[in-house]
Design an enzyme around this catalytic site. Structure first.
Site, PDB file in Angstrom:
ATOM      1  N   HIS A  88      36.003 -17.522 -23.843  1.00 53.60           N
ATOM      2  CA  HIS A  88      36.996 -17.501 -22.765  1.00 53.60           C
ATOM      3  C   HIS A  88      37.133 -18.896 -22.125  1.00 53.60           C
ATOM      4  O   HIS A  88      38.239 -19.433 -22.025  1.00 53.60           O
ATOM      5  CB  HIS A  88      36.584 -16.460 -21.715  1.00 53.60           C
ATOM      6  N   GLU A  89      36.020 -19.463 -21.724  1.00 50.25           N
ATOM      7  CA  GLU A  89      36.101 -20.771 -21.041  1.00 50.25           C
ATOM      8  C   GLU A  89      36.600 -21.849 -21.994  1.00 50.25           C
ATOM      9  O   GLU A  89      37.357 -22.738 -21.599  1.00 50.25           O
ATOM     10  CB  GLU A  89      34.749 -21.157 -20.423  1.00 50.25           C
TER      11      GLU A  89
ATOM     12  N   TYR B 195      44.238 -11.010 -15.581  1.00 49.94           N
ATOM     13  CA  TYR B 195      43.449 -11.101 -16.816  1.00 49.94           C
ATOM     14  C   TYR B 195      43.915 -10.077 -17.857  1.00 49.94           C
ATOM     15  O   TYR B 195      44.280 -10.431 -18.971  1.00 49.94           O
ATOM     16  CB  TYR B 195      41.966 -10.842 -16.514  1.00 49.94           C
TER      17      TYR B 195
ATOM     18  N   HIS C  37      40.317 -21.796 -22.274  1.00 42.98           N
ATOM     19  CA  HIS C  37      41.004 -22.456 -21.153  1.00 42.98           C
ATOM     20  C   HIS C  37      41.294 -23.929 -21.457  1.00 42.98           C
ATOM     21  O   HIS C  37      42.135 -24.532 -20.778  1.00 42.98           O
ATOM     22  CB  HIS C  37      40.148 -22.387 -19.888  1.00 42.98           C
TER      23      HIS C  37
ATOM     24  N   ASP D 275      42.622 -16.377  -3.952  1.00 43.12           N
ATOM     25  CA  ASP D 275      41.540 -15.543  -4.453  1.00 43.12           C
ATOM     26  C   ASP D 275      41.949 -14.072  -4.596  1.00 43.12           C
ATOM     27  O   ASP D 275      41.419 -13.351  -5.436  1.00 43.12           O
ATOM     28  CB  ASP D 275      40.397 -15.619  -3.438  1.00 43.12           C
TER      29      ASP D 275
ATOM     30  N   GLU E 265      36.016 -23.216 -16.213  1.00 48.63           N
ATOM     31  CA  GLU E 265      36.467 -24.063 -17.317  1.00 48.63           C
ATOM     32  C   GLU E 265      36.617 -25.527 -16.933  1.00 48.63           C
ATOM     33  O   GLU E 265      37.620 -26.162 -17.283  1.00 48.63           O
ATOM     34  CB  GLU E 265      37.788 -23.506 -17.834  1.00 48.63           C
TER      35      GLU E 265
END
Ligand code: BES
Ligand code: ZN
Length: 630
Positions: free
Chosen positions: A322-323, A412, A326, A404, A298
């Site tokens: 989704h992006e 999510y 963001h 990470d 994003e």
């Protein structure tokens, strides 16, 4: 000075009253409200000393040496008593550091801390009381983990090289010295010189075509955290999609991309109707080469996307939703630390599903919700089995760990289900209004889990008299596994798929290949029996040719099954896929499935040897672990 306004006392949620009988109507006590600013364990920055506010980046991109040579001028706001500013760096060569205004710079002392494998080295720069600007002259190295330098063969056009960055979570420091913490925001401008046949783009106001000098100027006027710094350089064209959106891609892909993203303007309008104005002016997308390690990223004003969503039928564009989402959750209201990552991704999945519901109907979005539930249950089961139940908490503990590690289905999908549960308990009208206010009141700020809980309690639960108990919230956020009251979507479309699977098992009739959309096929493949005789597998593939599907999601789901069935005819196409595509979400399950058997492991290693040079650091890093690759 703005600095002191920034250091506000952060309010947190009172935890003393966490029983069902505990009253939610009393305000938190002063003690509850007085906690120090959130400390980011993944950054060397010491924001109580000095905070960066603006970056002027002047850079030259050299493909022959795979190096960026740059000057980063950083405007700082400091505590008058501060003697130094701390920046994050990783594997950078610092040539010199100075302070003062342009043309009037003088060298200043600096030192580099001991390098840490994960965090890199602190760059400590001496300040005097009147320092406003610091200038770092530096070069990137082979250790620039954010950067992927592609040779022409790795692009669609095969003529020109390509470079892209991936800064999230803590890799921005490997190409720019800065305060690499999501709680610190700054504006920026940049001048970037690239070979003159290439175009450069950033997470900023962007050019739409090349110029002869190969020099490009950028401006990002809204403050952003470091993980949203981004750069792409390549032989790139632009095509407009509407008044405030467009797509960048290599020439050979641009038509296909423009068709695929044809609904983008509608998505932007829907998103604004849901949760308030889009705050970043333009929204463009760039389709990157297939080694891009994520589906999408994003980067503000310019989402980076994998070409594996170009299915030709717009069936994978929920990723764009989704992006785009963001632009509110994440880019406007940003997780304070990576331990609060669910605030970025859980909100975004929720928002994504709402956009898709408005665009394509509830039938459609409930398929997405069910696929997300399947991922979630599988992830929880795996974590519990591996005695990692702590990682099923929404609020993570990432001490001495790579952020990470938090990029799992928990942030999510458990995040999504938590918010869906809050919606169900509040009613959609009240909940949506709460979210509109949440984005407006917290825009361009960071948010910790505790701050969110405090905000939720005050502005939803108390204000609207919603029957939600503290211990229910605590269970969602601080406890393992999934609450019993997890909402469970119903999808009549998936029920039809289940019925088709049954009738195939009972009387051997296979569904018509024209019948379903991508999501139904994904459900079908995921639900195929664990054990299937080779004649049935062959018959399936003969009917639908999943092995050579033009849809990467379907291919990836099928290959995972093919491995478990040891269906060898799929292996050549799988090897080709693994060598071409660098999207970690596809790679991880395939390599994991392969290493379960001796012959699979051998195959995986053979493929990986060839594939690895095509992977970005973040993908290679994950697959190295799975294969124990040195
Ligand atoms: N911001 C993430 C990608 C990311 C997260 C990169 C953490 C590095 C560290 C992005 O928005 C994302 O979630 N991408 C998903 C898309 C999806 C869930 C639709 C992906 O890449 O698969
Ligand atoms: Zn995301």
């Amino acid at each position: 000075m703005r600095f002191f306004a920034l250091i506000t006392i952060l309010a947190i949620f009172g935890c003393s009253d966490n029983t069902r009988n505990g009253s939610l109507s009393t305000s938190p006590t002063n003690e509850d409200l007085m906690t120090p600013p959130v400390k980011d364990i993944h950054s060397y920055a010491e924001p109580s000393q000095a905070i960066m506010q603006h970056l002027v980046w002047q850079a030259e991109v050299n493909f022959d040496s795979s190096r960026i040579t740059a000057k980063a001028s950083i405007q700082v706001a400091m505590d008058p008593k501060a003697e130094f500013v701390m920046l994050d760096t990783k594997n950078l060569i610092i040539d010199s550091v100075s302070t003062g205004t342009a043309g009037n710079e003088s060298a200043t002392d600096f030192s580099m801390g001991k390098p840490d494998d994960l965090l890199g080295s602190a760059l400590k720069i001496s300040l005097s009381p009147d320092t406003e600007w610091i200038h770092v002259y530096y070069r990137t190295t082979e250790g620039a983990e954010a950067l992927q330098w592609l040779n022409p063969q790795q692009t669609a056009g095969k003529q020109q090289p390509f470079l892209f960055t991936q800064s999230q979570a803590i890799l921005a420091r490997s190409w720019i010295p800065l305060q690499d913490s999501p709680g610190i925001r700054f504006t920026y401008e940049a001048t970037v010189k690239v070979p003159n046949q290439l175009l450069a783009l950033m997470s900023a106001e962007n050019p739409q075509q090349k110029n002869e000098q190969g020099i490009y100027h950028f401006k990002m006027e809204q403050p952003i955290p470091a993980y949203l710094m981004a750069l792409a350089v390549g032989d790139i064209k632009f095509q407009s999609l509407g008044p405030r959106s467009g797509v960048y891609a290599e020439e050979g892909l641009i038509e296909k991309a423009a068709y695929e993203f044809g609904e983008l303007e509608d998505m932007i309008s829907i998103a604004e109707e849901l949760y308030g104005p889009y705050q970043w002016d333009r929204y463009d997308l760039i389709v990157l080469p297939p080694s891009f390690p994520f589906g999408g990223m994003e980067n503000p004003r310019l989402t980076f996307a994998t070409p594996t969503i170009l299915a030709g039928d717009r069936s994978l564009t929920s990723l764009v939703a989704h992006e785009l989402a963001h632009s509110w959750s994440g880019n406007l209201v940003t997780n304070a630390t990576w331990e609060d990552f669910w605030l970025n991704e859980g909100f975004t999945v929720y928002f994504e599903h709402r956009i898709m519901e408005a665009l394509s109907g509830k039938d459609y979005s409930e398929m997405l919700a069910l696929l997300s539930l399947q991922d979630l249950r599988a992830e929880v089961e795996e974590m519990v089995q591996q005695k990692n139940a702590g990682d099923t908490h929404l609020k993570l503990d990432l001490k001495n760990r790579n952020p990470d590690d938090g990029m799992t289905s928990i942030a999510y999908d458990k995040g999504y289900y938590f918010l869906r549960w809050l919606e169900e308990r509040s009613g959609r009208v009240i909940w949506d209004q709460f979210l509109v206010n949440y984005f407006e009141e917290n825009a361009f700020r960071s948010m910790s889990t505790e701050q969110f809980l405090h905000y939720l309690k005050k502005n939803l639960i108390e204000k609207q008299h919603i029957n939600i108990y503290l211990d229910e919230l605590e269970e969602w956020i601080y406890q393992s596994g999934l609450p019993d009251n997890l909402p469970v979507p119903v999808s009549s479309k998936f029920e039809l798929v289940d019925a088709a699977l049954n009738s195939w098992a009972n009387n051997g009739t296979l569904p018509d290949s024209e019948l379903w959309s991508t999501h139904e096929w994904l459900h079908f493949i995921r639900k195929l029996p664990k054990d299937l005789d080779s004649a049935s597998v062959t018959a399936l593939d003969a009917s639908y040719d999943f092995t050579h599907s033009g849809n990467a999601e379907i291919q990836a789901a099928w290959f995972e099954k093919a491995i478990s069935y040891n269906y060898r005819p799929a292996y050549p196409a799988m090897a080709e896929f693994l060598k071409r595509v660098g999207r970690r979400k596809f790679l991880t399950p395939l390599y994991k499935a392969l290493v379960r058997t001796e012959s699979g492991k051998e195959f995986a290693l053979e493929v990986y040897k060839e594939a690895r040079p095509n992977y970005h650091f973040v993908s290679a890093n994950s697959i190295d672990d799975i294969l124990n690759y040195e």
